[in-house]
Design a protein around this motif. Structure first.
Motif, short mmCIF file in Angstrom:
data_model
loop_
_atom_site.label_atom_id
_atom_site.label_comp_id
_atom_site.label_asym_id
_atom_site.label_seq_id
_atom_site.Cartn_x
_atom_site.Cartn_y
_atom_site.Cartn_z
N LYS A 181 2.47 1.77 -3.38
CA LYS A 181 1.49 2.31 -4.33
C LYS A 181 1.33 3.82 -4.14
O LYS A 181 1.19 4.56 -5.11
CB LYS A 181 0.14 1.62 -4.17
N GLN A 182 1.36 4.26 -2.88
CA GLN A 182 1.30 5.71 -2.62
C GLN A 182 2.48 6.42 -3.26
O GLN A 182 2.32 7.49 -3.85
CB GLN A 182 1.31 5.99 -1.11
N GLU A 216 4.26 5.42 -5.88
CA GLU A 216 4.08 5.41 -7.33
C GLU A 216 3.10 6.48 -7.78
O GLU A 216 3.32 7.14 -8.79
CB GLU A 216 3.57 4.04 -7.80
N LYS A 217 2.05 6.66 -7.00
CA LYS A 217 0.99 7.60 -7.38
C LYS A 217 1.39 9.06 -7.15
O LYS A 217 1.16 9.92 -8.00
CB LYS A 217 -0.28 7.28 -6.58
N SER A 218 1.99 9.35 -5.98
CA SER A 218 2.23 10.75 -5.63
C SER A 218 3.69 11.12 -5.38
O SER A 218 3.99 12.30 -5.21
CB SER A 218 1.40 11.11 -4.39
N ASP A 224 0.83 -1.21 0.00
CA ASP A 224 0.00 0.00 0.00
C ASP A 224 0.86 1.26 0.00
O ASP A 224 0.57 2.23 -0.71
CB ASP A 224 -0.93 0.01 1.21
#
Length: 187
Positions: free
Chosen positions: A87-88, A90-92, A84
């Motif tokens: 993923k954060q 990668e996203k921001s 999780d």
């Protein structure tokens, strides 16, 4: 605050927080074989990314350090938390702790998440303690905060009152878990 980061990890994993986390994990997750002190080292090693080789130097040779770390990680759902957090990133480009504080490091994300969240949980609990002291007319002077410890100057005659006031399990916003406080006298 007793076992701050392990309690946060348990709450994030949606697990109950027993009175003594290390005894509980030793008995119920690892099924014995380690002392409480060795379980504590294993739990902290797991959360902060220590290698099985490093843990193997701290436990009996006949025990499998890699398996111990795997069992604790599984119980605390560390792999899921790590995914999780990645993923954060990668996203921001960063992660956020439980209270929305940005953490820009891309390494040791579970460690940084738990430590950073621990600071905010500590301040939440310390605010409750200070309010309880004020509401009970106990004179005190805050001296300093050291991550999970609040040092206060309090008259010795108020010691029993402090013990009684803090003999509860604290709850914090953002987490469904309990946090215990231990009071020590420093002279």
């Amino acid at each position: 605050i007793s076992s701050l980061e392990p309690r946060i990890a348990l709450a994030v994993a949606e697990k109950e927080s027993p009175d003594d986390i290390y005894n509980f994990i030793g008995d119920n997750v690892l099924m014995g074989g380690l002392t409480r002190a060795q379980v504590k080292i294993a739990v902290l090693s797991c959360m902060y990314g220590a290698s099985s080789w490093s843990l193997s130097k701290q436990i009996p040779k006949e025990l499998d350090a890699k398996k111990i770390l795997q069992e604790i990680k599984r119980y605390l759902k560390i792999p899921s938390l790590q995914r999780d957090l990645e993923k954060q990133i990668e996203k921001s480009g960063y992660i956020k702790n439980l209270y929305g504080r940005k953490i820009k490091s891309h390494e040791s994300v579970v460690n940084h998440f738990l430590q950073s969240s621990g600071v905010d949980v500590s301040f939440n609990i310390f605010s409750q303690i200070v309010a309880d002291l004020q509401n009970n007319n106990i004179d005190f002077v805050p001296i300093y905060v050291i991550h999970d410890a609040l040092v206060l100057d309090i008259h010795g005659s108020d010691y029993e009152s402090i013990i009684e006031l803090t003999n509860i399990n604290y709850k914090v916003d953002k987490l469904d878990g309990i946090f215990q406080v231990k009071v020590e006298i420093i002279k």
